[in-house]
Design a protein around this motif. Structure first.
Motif, PDB file in Angstrom:
ATOM      1  N   LEU A  65     -47.004  44.819  46.462  1.00 33.32           N
ATOM      2  CA  LEU A  65     -46.614  45.542  45.205  1.00 33.32           C
ATOM      3  C   LEU A  65     -47.873  46.285  44.763  1.00 33.32           C
ATOM      4  O   LEU A  65     -47.575  47.415  44.060  1.00 33.32           O
TER       5      LEU A  65
ATOM      6  N   MET B 253     -37.130  44.986  46.071  1.00 34.95           N
ATOM      7  CA  MET B 253     -38.769  44.393  46.491  1.00 34.95           C
ATOM      8  C   MET B 253     -38.467  43.630  47.769  1.00 34.95           C
ATOM      9  O   MET B 253     -39.157  43.765  48.838  1.00 34.95           O
TER      10      MET B 253
ATOM     11  N   TYR C 256     -39.542  51.752  43.185  1.00 34.61           N
ATOM     12  CA  TYR C 256     -38.676  50.693  43.504  1.00 34.61           C
ATOM     13  C   TYR C 256     -37.284  51.094  42.610  1.00 34.61           C
ATOM     14  O   TYR C 256     -36.354  50.581  42.931  1.00 34.61           O
TER      15      TYR C 256
ATOM     16  N   ARG D 118     -40.904  45.987  55.937  1.00 34.97           N
ATOM     17  CA  ARG D 118     -42.227  46.265  56.479  1.00 34.97           C
ATOM     18  C   ARG D 118     -42.669  45.273  57.760  1.00 34.97           C
ATOM     19  O   ARG D 118     -43.204  45.666  58.664  1.00 34.97           O
TER      20      ARG D 118
ATOM     21  N   LEU E  63     -50.028  48.053  46.470  1.00 34.73           N
ATOM     22  CA  LEU E  63     -49.956  49.294  47.245  1.00 34.73           C
ATOM     23  C   LEU E  63     -48.826  50.172  46.629  1.00 34.73           C
ATOM     24  O   LEU E  63     -48.881  51.268  46.889  1.00 34.73           O
ATOM     25  N   ASP E  64     -47.769  49.753  46.535  1.00 33.44           N
ATOM     26  CA  ASP E  64     -46.482  50.533  46.031  1.00 33.44           C
ATOM     27  C   ASP E  64     -46.553  50.724  44.549  1.00 33.44           C
ATOM     28  O   ASP E  64     -45.602  51.357  43.674  1.00 33.44           O
ATOM     29  N   GLU E  65     -47.606  50.604  43.941  1.00 33.66           N
ATOM     30  CA  GLU E  65     -48.097  50.839  42.714  1.00 33.66           C
ATOM     31  C   GLU E  65     -46.797  50.111  41.596  1.00 33.66           C
ATOM     32  O   GLU E  65     -46.515  50.577  40.595  1.00 33.66           O
TER      33      GLU E  65
ATOM     34  N   ARG F 218     -39.023  54.718  50.374  1.00 31.21           N
ATOM     35  CA  ARG F 218     -40.148  54.387  49.992  1.00 31.21           C
ATOM     36  C   ARG F 218     -41.678  54.952  50.557  1.00 31.21           C
ATOM     37  O   ARG F 218     -42.265  55.612  49.694  1.00 31.21           O
ATOM     38  N   PHE F 219     -41.655  54.828  51.840  1.00 29.91           N
ATOM     39  CA  PHE F 219     -42.825  55.478  52.488  1.00 29.91           C
ATOM     40  C   PHE F 219     -42.814  56.928  52.956  1.00 29.91           C
ATOM     41  O   PHE F 219     -43.908  57.433  53.005  1.00 29.91           O
TER      42      PHE F 219
END
Lengths: 276, 211
Positions: A11, B166, B151, B173, A13-15, B144-145
């Motif tokens: 979380l 989430m 999110y 991952r 790292l994903d801001e 996302r990446f």
């Protein structure tokens, strides 16, 4: 290391960690070597994925297609008739008063010939001939191609089937088709080959385009418009709600290419009016 | 009225410019969804057609990028629902929250002109690993990446709560690491263990990613 901590690292790292939770996490990271190492490892993994972007190159064909769509965003806001007509009248008057006759002739000469639809057909044919236009469906079956268009174009397109006679070889070959953007929608583009020469047929709804310009030829109750665009013979006409453009390099007005829909000898005789 | 028309015209051109700037991201998302170049091209074209049609009625406000990606995903979902009626179609694995087997990656397309980084073993390994993920993991990984959505944005695009995003991302991952290690090992490359310990050396072709 607990799953909860791993989750917090992700979380962070994903801001997605904010406020007090973020502060608590950062305070913990400052004193915990194991969590710090895991954070760095995750950070490198994320960076690795980001570096892989883009995974795929965008084909030039799709770039061109969407740019064409973009240039045709419908300007459907309709000026009130009175305002629109007044502007046209004013512009025409201004040109008449202020622009000399010689310039009129020059402007007329420089105007591209024929309708926009005919020009698109010629341009698409040229791109196809040059190998710059991939087909979206390759098939020699009119039924298969007609079915392919069924849910893709806002009109009913049925390609005719050539009824082969036992001792008569098929004079042309259906090769395939694709969609071509036109006026914020799609036109149907079909390609044939006859005597090893390419023929293109572009079809759209009559409400979207109507033939204009060029040489008018009346035949069998239809009005054909013929013009040569960039060396290609282009025949356009409307019939039963659809507008067609047939492009080839055949002789005279390219009427030999009409065989793709009118193969029989008797039908060919009906096209006499198109001969020069 | 003319001033308003000019302002509207300018706003439309600006919207078109913005929308067209996302063609690369949209094509990559389309490839992630369809795993087929022709289908991806069709999906991109259909997305823009719908977007421009919608914009002609009412220019979208707010997040244009997320709006475009949402349109694309909705088209894809509807297409798959239609195809599911055909017996030869694969079942959606949308319920594979446990990760599942996923799919085999696309055939080796080293010589395909539309694949970047094909000469880089790691880039290819990443692409293959992502392609092999189950649909529900692949799409969140890409959003996302590779596309940098938050999110909440991802939740809007895929139509589920942020909490689901989430948990799905977390599992995605883990799954991606496993698969990336598999492809890297098959190319005799270092491991990417989650504990932060690389088994040996550096990853060739990339800077200081892992040691």
């Amino acid at each position: 290391m607990s799953e909860h901590v791993v989750h917090l690292i992700e979380l962070y790292l994903d801001e997605e960690l904010q406020g007090e939770e973020r502060q608590q996490f950062e305070a913990h990271i400052a004193v915990c070597a194991e969590c710090r190492a895991r954070l760095e490892n995750e950070r490198r993994f994320t960076a690795l994925l980001a570096q892989a972007r883009p995974l795929y190159d965008v084909p030039e064909s799709i770039r061109r297609r969407v740019e064409q769509l973009g240039s045709r965003v419908s300007r459907r806001r309709v000026w009130p008739w009175a305002v629109g007509a007044a502007v046209v009248a004013l512009v025409a008057l201004a040109i008449r008063i202020y622009v000399p006759d010689a310039t009129h002739r020059l402007l007329a000469e420089r105007m591209p010939p024929g309708s926009e639809f005919a020009r698109l057909a010629a341009d698409t044919h040229q791109r196809w001939v040059r190998g710059q236009l991939p087909l979206e469906i390759r098939s020699q079956s009119p039924e298969e191609i007609s079915a392919w268009f069924a849910d893709k174009v806002p009109f009913n397109l049925k390609l005719p089937s050539f009824r082969e006679l036992p001792d008569q070889p098929k004079p042309y070959q259906l090769e395939g088709a694709r969609l071509v953007g036109f006026k914020n929608d799609y036109a149907a583009y079909i390609t044939y080959r006859m005597r090893n020469r390419p023929i293109s047929l572009l079809v759209t709804s009559e409400t979207v385009a109507r033939p204009s310009g060029g040489e008018e030829i009346r035949s069998q109750g239809l009005v054909f418009h013929f013009e040569e665009i960039n060396g290609w013979k282009v025949l356009t006409w409307s019939d039963r709600g659809l507008t067609y453009a047939l492009v080839s390099d055949f002789e005279e007005r390219g009427q030999a290419s009409c065989m793709v829909c009118h193969p029989s000898a008797s039908e060919q005789r009906k096209l006499e009016d198109l001969r020069r | 009225m003319i001033r308003r028309w000019r302002a509207r015209n300018h706003a439309e051109r600006e919207f078109e410019r913005q929308a067209l700037a996302y063609v690369e991201g949209l094509y990559n998302f389309a490839m992630a969804l369809t795993r087929d170049r022709t289908e991806a091209e069709d999906l991109v074209q259909e997305t823009y057609l719908r977007a421009f049609r919608g914009a002609a009625q009412k220019l979208p406000t707010g997040d244009v990028k997320a709006w475009l990606f949402t349109i694309m995903r909705n088209i894809w979902i509807n297409d798959r629902r239609r195809k599911r009626r055909q017996p030869e179609t694969e079942e959606l694995d949308a319920d594979e929250e446990d990760g599942g087997i996923g799919r085999r990656p696309l055939a080796d397309d080293r010589h395909r002109p539309d694949v970047l980084h094909e000469q880089q073993a790691l880039g290819q390994a990443i692409r293959q690993a992502i392609e092999s993920l189950p649909d529900i993991y692949r799409e969140v990984i890409v959003l996302r990446f590779l596309e940098g959505f938050s999110y909440n944005q991802i939740a809007t695009i895929i139509g589920c709560p942020a909490g689901t995003v989430m948990s799905r991302l977390s599992r995605a991952r883990t799954e991606l690491r496993k698969r990336l290690n598999h492809y890297r090992e098959s190319a005799a490359s270092p491991s990417l263990e989650a504990g932060g310990r690389a088994t040996s050396g550096r990853i060739r072709g990339v800077g200081e990613a892992y040691e």
